[in-house]
Design an enzyme around this catalytic site. Structure first.
Site, PDB file in Angstrom:
ATOM      1  N   PHE A 145      -1.054   6.770   3.955  1.00 23.40           N
ATOM      2  CA  PHE A 145      -0.658   6.863   2.545  1.00 23.40           C
ATOM      3  C   PHE A 145      -0.669   5.157   1.976  1.00 23.40           C
ATOM      4  O   PHE A 145      -0.042   4.378   2.450  1.00 23.40           O
ATOM      5  CB  PHE A 145       0.809   7.303   2.201  1.00 23.40           C
ATOM      6  CG  PHE A 145       0.976   7.573   0.567  1.00 23.40           C
ATOM      7  CD1 PHE A 145       0.503   8.502  -0.207  1.00 23.40           C
ATOM      8  CD2 PHE A 145       1.583   6.462   0.155  1.00 23.40           C
ATOM      9  CE1 PHE A 145       0.410   8.574  -1.530  1.00 23.40           C
ATOM     10  CE2 PHE A 145       1.756   6.334  -1.182  1.00 23.40           C
ATOM     11  CZ  PHE A 145       1.320   7.465  -2.012  1.00 23.40           C
ATOM     12  N   ASP A 232      -0.080  -3.103   5.206  1.00 20.69           N
ATOM     13  CA  ASP A 232       0.693  -2.564   4.074  1.00 20.69           C
ATOM     14  C   ASP A 232       1.997  -2.203   4.135  1.00 20.69           C
ATOM     15  O   ASP A 232       2.424  -1.235   4.830  1.00 20.69           O
ATOM     16  CB  ASP A 232      -0.256  -1.056   3.561  1.00 20.69           C
ATOM     17  CG  ASP A 232       0.603  -0.517   2.535  1.00 20.69           C
ATOM     18  OD1 ASP A 232       1.457  -0.876   1.920  1.00 20.69           O
ATOM     19  OD2 ASP A 232      -0.021   0.579   2.011  1.00 20.69           O
ATOM     20  N   LYS A 274       7.109  -2.081  -4.275  1.00 18.02           N
ATOM     21  CA  LYS A 274       8.206  -1.478  -4.114  1.00 18.02           C
ATOM     22  C   LYS A 274       9.634  -2.352  -4.168  1.00 18.02           C
ATOM     23  O   LYS A 274       9.869  -3.077  -5.210  1.00 18.02           O
ATOM     24  CB  LYS A 274       8.341  -0.413  -2.855  1.00 18.02           C
ATOM     25  CG  LYS A 274       7.066   0.820  -2.929  1.00 18.02           C
ATOM     26  CD  LYS A 274       7.775   2.112  -2.339  1.00 18.02           C
ATOM     27  CE  LYS A 274       6.723   3.063  -2.714  1.00 18.02           C
ATOM     28  NZ  LYS A 274       5.784   3.462  -1.804  1.00 18.02           N
TER      29      LYS A 274
HETATM   30  C1  LIG Z   1       4.262   3.654  -2.240  1.00 15.97           C
HETATM   31  C2  LIG Z   1       3.321   3.222  -1.511  1.00 15.97           C
HETATM   32  C3  LIG Z   1       2.208   2.794  -1.715  1.00 15.97           C
HETATM   33  C4  LIG Z   1       1.701   2.833  -3.398  1.00 15.97           C
HETATM   34  O1  LIG Z   1       2.348   2.126  -4.301  1.00 15.97           O
HETATM   35  P1  LIG Z   1       2.618   2.710  -5.860  1.00 15.97           P
HETATM   36  O2  LIG Z   1       3.532   1.559  -6.281  1.00 15.97           O
HETATM   37  O3  LIG Z   1       3.179   4.085  -5.866  1.00 15.97           O
HETATM   38  O4  LIG Z   1       1.216   2.455  -6.271  1.00 15.97           O
HETATM   39  C5  LIG Z   1       1.157   2.103  -0.950  1.00 15.97           C
HETATM   40  N1  LIG Z   1       1.346   1.936   0.389  1.00 15.97           N
HETATM   41  C6  LIG Z   1       2.631   2.482   0.826  1.00 15.97           C
HETATM   42  C7  LIG Z   1       2.699   2.460   2.414  1.00 15.97           C
HETATM   43  C8  LIG Z   1       3.546   2.977  -0.030  1.00 15.97           C
HETATM   44  O5  LIG Z   1       4.636   3.430   0.677  1.00 15.97           O
END
Ligand SMILES: *Cc1c(COP(=O)(O)O)cnc(C)c1O
Length: 427
Positions: A145, A232, A274
């Protein structure tokens, strides 16, 4: 005579009528937050066990972060980067030192930061590795994700997130997570690979934690093959898993541990979002060293709000709070207590099969078919009992409270969770 509709239902009706139906929220309408607590519009108090998908690691409305927001909002909000502003430079210096990289490229949302990393990796591949135009490939993992843009869903295998949104962006190769042999095979099979984009722990997929040595093996293999290791850490980063970053391994991050070769699986590109915001104001970041970041030149990438003064000061204070309040250590300690308590419960449970995770990013697996709504019903019952959590894919419940939680609060939450689970045990 009209029947009285609850305040909660009034708000939910408004949202349902006028908001696009792109989410399926728990039926609770929140109105106020402080630390680990949330209150709904009826005045009922809850423990937050989701933390806005780990954006609120520092707790709701942290006074220092809110103060920074208020101060900067009265000083200067937005210039665009057509001009310099007096907040971005100091923030860039601070965050690059904090995480041990030469440069930051600031964006707003997580998905934008992932898109940015993809663009940097592709351009780096063309310019530094001599990959032919439009041939660059990026390796990703099954169950990933990384956000919701068209390119990112192109390499998702979540059918709901992807279906009917094509045509999809090419240039991605998907392999299993936590599988070094598969990564090696991918590198062997294609000469145009520029990057490996990976979540150190797969959060949305259900908190899948890889083997202890996986990330360091990834780093080494990427290095040997001249492929960028792109981490990520939008969900796992910023103390959530008990160290500053998940790529820190089991380092306690008490001192400046970053880049100590025996603990740190150094990514070439680090993506944050985040909790970089303290849950206060959207801000994301891509960090890399000059050799990689300098492939981006004026006009080639940007965002009107990226690097804005409010985001810069909010993120600076959000990162300071992490260290000043020892939140990585707290996450490590409370996470262990939580998993111990859940493991004790599981010994006699038929409804929960396992707990997994790291620090305060954990999940329990419910003993029922992935298509049943048992996890959802448990979350509804948890809500009634004063704790907010959300199911994720396939009958899994993620538990990720703010990292400012105390041990007493955690134990009160464990009591609520166990009491609730007991009511779902087969009679
Ligand atoms: C939440 C998340 C995203 C996307 O972030 P948004 O601010 O919602 O666009 C990308 N990668 C990971 C691992 C996430 O948990």
């Amino acid at each position: 005579m009209s029947t009285k509709i609850s305040l909660t239902d009034q708000f939910i009706d408004l949202e349902h009528e006028h908001g696009a139906h792109n989410y399926h929220p728990l039926p609770v309408v929140l109105d106020r937050g402080e630390g680990v607590y949330l209150w709904d519009v009826e005045g009922k108090k809850y423990f937050d066990f989701l933390s806005a998908y780990s954006a609120v690691n520092q707790g709701h409305c942290h006074p220092r972060i809110v103060h920074a927001l208020k101060y900067q909002a009265q000083q200067l909000c937005l210039t665009s980067r057509a001009f310099h502003n007096s907040a971005f430079g100091p923030f860039a210096a601070f965050i690059t030192k904090y995480f041990g990289f030469d440069k930051i490229l600031p964006m707003n949302s997580g998905a934008e930061a992932v898109e940015t990393a993809i663009k940097i990796a592709r351009k780096w591949g063309v310019q530094k590795k001599g990959i032919p135009q439009e041939q660059a490939q990026i390796v990703v993992c099954h169950g990933n994700f990384h956000g919701r843009t068209t390119t990112i869903i192109s390499f998702s295998d979540d059918k709901v997130a992807k279906k009917d949104f094509g045509p999809y962006t090419p240039g991605f190769i998907s392999i299993p997570h936590n599988d070094i042999a598969a990564l090696e095979a991918a590198f062997m099979s294609n000469n145009n690979i520029v990057g490996f984009l990976v979540e150190p722990i797969q959060g949305e997929a259900g908190v899948f934690t890889p083997d202890e040595d996986y990330l360091r093996a990834v780093q080494q293999l990427c290095n040997e093959n001249e492929v960028l290791f792109i981490a990520d850490e939008i969900q796992t980063g910023i103390a959530r898993t008990g160290s500053l970053l998940a790529v820190c391994g089991n380092c306690d991050c008490e001192s400046s541990c970053l880049r100590q070769p025996d603990t740190f699986a150094a990514p070439d590109i680090l993506i944050l979002g985040k909790a970089l915001s303290g849950g206060v104001y959207p801000v994301s970041a891509v960090l890399a060293n000059n050799e990689v970041m300098n492939v981006i030149q004026p006009g080639e990438h940007g965002s009107t709000f990226g690097g804005n003064p409010i985001a810069a000061v909010v993120a600076t204070v959000a990162l300071k709070v992490i260290k000043d309040e020892n939140l990585a250590q707290n996450a490590r300690k409370l996470g262990q207590l939580f998993r111990n308590a859940m493991n004790d419960y599981i010994k006699t449970s038929n409804i929960v099969t396992l707990v997994r995770g790291k620090g305060l990013l954990n999940a329990i697996v419910i003993n029922d078919s992935p298509n049943s709504d048992t996890a959802w019903n448990i979350c509804l019952a948890l809500k009634e009992n004063g704790l907010l959590a959300k199911p994720t894919h396939g009958n899994i419940i993620r538990f990720a409270p703010p990292l400012v939680m105390t041990e007493d609060q955690l134990m009160a939450c464990v009591d609520i969770i166990i009491k609730t689970l007991r009511s779902f045990e087969p009679k």
